[in-house]
Scaffold this active site. Sequence first.
Site, mmCIF file in Angstrom:
data_model
loop_
_atom_site.group_PDB
_atom_site.id
_atom_site.type_symbol
_atom_site.label_atom_id
_atom_site.label_comp_id
_atom_site.label_asym_id
_atom_site.label_seq_id
_atom_site.Cartn_x
_atom_site.Cartn_y
_atom_site.Cartn_z
ATOM 1 N N ARG A 152 42.198 38.697 39.251
ATOM 2 C CA ARG A 152 42.502 40.055 39.133
ATOM 3 C C ARG A 152 43.584 40.493 39.682
ATOM 4 N NH1 ARG A 152 37.113 42.201 40.973
ATOM 5 N NH2 ARG A 152 38.061 44.010 40.658
ATOM 6 N N HIS B 275 28.754 48.284 53.815
ATOM 7 C CA HIS B 275 29.963 47.679 53.146
ATOM 8 C C HIS B 275 31.144 48.798 52.934
ATOM 9 C CE1 HIS B 275 32.739 45.290 50.880
ATOM 10 N NE2 HIS B 275 33.040 46.512 49.957
ATOM 11 N N ASP C 145 33.216 35.070 41.790
ATOM 12 C CA ASP C 145 33.546 36.128 42.501
ATOM 13 C C ASP C 145 35.208 35.810 43.047
ATOM 14 O OD1 ASP C 145 34.343 39.209 43.105
ATOM 15 O OD2 ASP C 145 34.086 38.433 44.985
ATOM 16 N N SER D 200 31.843 42.870 41.844
ATOM 17 C CA SER D 200 32.395 41.901 42.999
ATOM 18 C C SER D 200 31.846 42.261 44.291
ATOM 19 C CB SER D 200 34.016 42.112 42.750
ATOM 20 O OG SER D 200 34.582 41.609 44.123
ATOM 21 N N LYS E 167 28.406 39.705 46.329
ATOM 22 C CA LYS E 167 28.643 39.129 47.631
ATOM 23 C C LYS E 167 27.509 39.644 48.418
ATOM 24 C CE LYS E 167 32.847 40.169 47.327
ATOM 25 N NZ LYS E 167 34.325 40.232 47.143
HETATM 26 N N1 URA Z 1 36.494 44.269 47.144
HETATM 27 C C1 URA Z 1 36.032 43.369 46.542
HETATM 28 O O1 URA Z 1 35.159 42.680 47.306
HETATM 29 N N2 URA Z 1 36.084 43.246 45.213
HETATM 30 C C2 URA Z 1 36.711 44.083 44.491
HETATM 31 O O2 URA Z 1 36.798 44.044 43.428
HETATM 32 C C3 URA Z 1 37.365 45.180 45.284
HETATM 33 C C4 URA Z 1 37.420 45.381 46.500
#
Ligand code: URA
Length: 425
Positions: free
Chosen positions: A168, A82, A161, A183, A187
Site C-alpha cells: 500500500r 495505539h 498486514d 491494519s 496487529k
Molecule cells: N498504521 C498502520 O499500522 N496501518 C495503516 O494502515 C496505517 C497506519
Amino acid sequence: MDAIEVIRAKRDGRELSDEQIAWVVDAYTRGEVADEQMSSLAMAILLNGMGRREIGRWTEAMIRSGSRMDWSVLDRPTTDKHSTGGVGDKITLPLAPLVAACGAYVPQLSGRGLGHTGGTLDKLESIPGWRASLSNDEMLAVLREAGAVICAAGDGLAPADKKLYALRDVTGTVESIPLIASSIMSKKIAEGTGALVLDVKVGSGAFMKDVDAARELARTMVDLGTDHGVTTVALLTAMDRPLGLAVGNALEVEESIEVLSGGGPSDVVELTVRLAREMLAAAGVSGKDPEAALKDGSAMDAWRRMITAQGGDPDAKLPKAPETLEITAPSSGVLARLDAYGVGLAAWRLGAGRARKEDSVSFGAGVTLHAKPGDTVREGQPLMTLHADDPDRFTRALQALDGAYEVAGTSGPSLLPLVIDRLTA
Ligand code: URA
C-alpha cells in the site's frame, strides 16, 4: 477461487463474501495472489469501500495469517494504547510505565517511523543498550519485572498486514479507512491485549486531516475491537500543532523523562494522564490515580525497571546533535500558528526520520520549540532550535518551516481542543 473474480467484484462495487476475503488474504500471504493483483484490489477497496462485515472478515483473515499472543498467565488485566501517529507524539514512553505503576500490565508492540511522524522504537533506541527485539518469553519476563514492555512486533504477528502495508505504501492505497482500520486492529488484536485505547490524531500532522474522517476511522476501529472481544475506546485528539516542546528521538525521550519526574509540558502531561485513566478504566482496574503516580515517583520507578530489563541504561547520557540553529520571532505579537506537519517535516529533514525502511535515523536530530500557539512573543525571541549532525541539513529544514508559523497582532489562534471527542462501543 480466482483473484480476478474478487478484484472485479470490488471494482464493480459489490460486497465480497466471507469466503472470498478469507481466500484472497491467505493466498496473498502465501504468494499465490500476486502483488499487482493485490494492489489492484486495494485500490478497488480504497475507491469503493467495505461494509462492517467485510472489514471484520478482512481483519480476522489478517489475524489468522499469523499467531495470536496470550497473556492469560498474568495475574492482572492487560491494557494498551495505539496512536495513529503525530508530530512530537512521545506519549507511549511515559504512559506505559505510568499505567503499569497504577496496576495493569501493558504489553505494547510498537513500530518505527516512516515519513514525518516519529516511531516509538526509534525514540527508545536512542537510550544506549536498549533492545527493541524480544522473544515472547523475554516479553513476558519484562512484563513481570516492570509491568510494561515496549518492543517490536515479531514476524509471526499478522504477516499478511506486513506484506500488504508495504504494498500500500508504494501504490497510493494507504489512505483507505477500511484498510487502515483493519491494519491497525489486526496487529492490536493479535497482540492479545484485553483492553485498548485508541488515540486518533486529527490535523495537518496526522493521517486524518479533518474531524469527520478521524471519527469514521475511530468508529470503525472501536467496532472491530468490540467485535473481537477487546474493550475498545477511542479519543480524537489535536494534531494541528506539535505535541509538547520536543520533536526528535532523544529530545522526546528527554521530555518523557521530565513528565515521569512530575514536570514536562502541560499538553503532554494532560494527554498522558487522560489516556492512562482511559486505559485503566477499560481494563477494569481501579488502583492508584495516574496523577499521583507521576508525582510520587512510582511511574519513574516502573520506567527505570522497564528500560533496564530491555538492556538499556536509564542513567546514560542521551545522544546530542552537535549542530544547532535558532529561529527567532520576526515581530512581536502572538504566535498564531505553528503547523504540526511543517515542524514534523523539518525534524525529518534534520535526520530524525527515515525516507526508506532500511535507512538509519539520527538520535540527536530534531526541533526544540520555545513557544506554542497562543503564546505572546517579542521580536528576536527564540521560537525554536533546530538540531542536526550535519549543518547542510538546515537549508531544507528551513524550507519546510517556511510558512509553517506565523506571529500575528493580538488575536489568539483558533486551535482544536486537545481532546476533541470520545467514542465507545
Ligand atoms: N498504521 C498502520 O499500522 N496501518 C495503516 O494502515 C496505517 C497506519
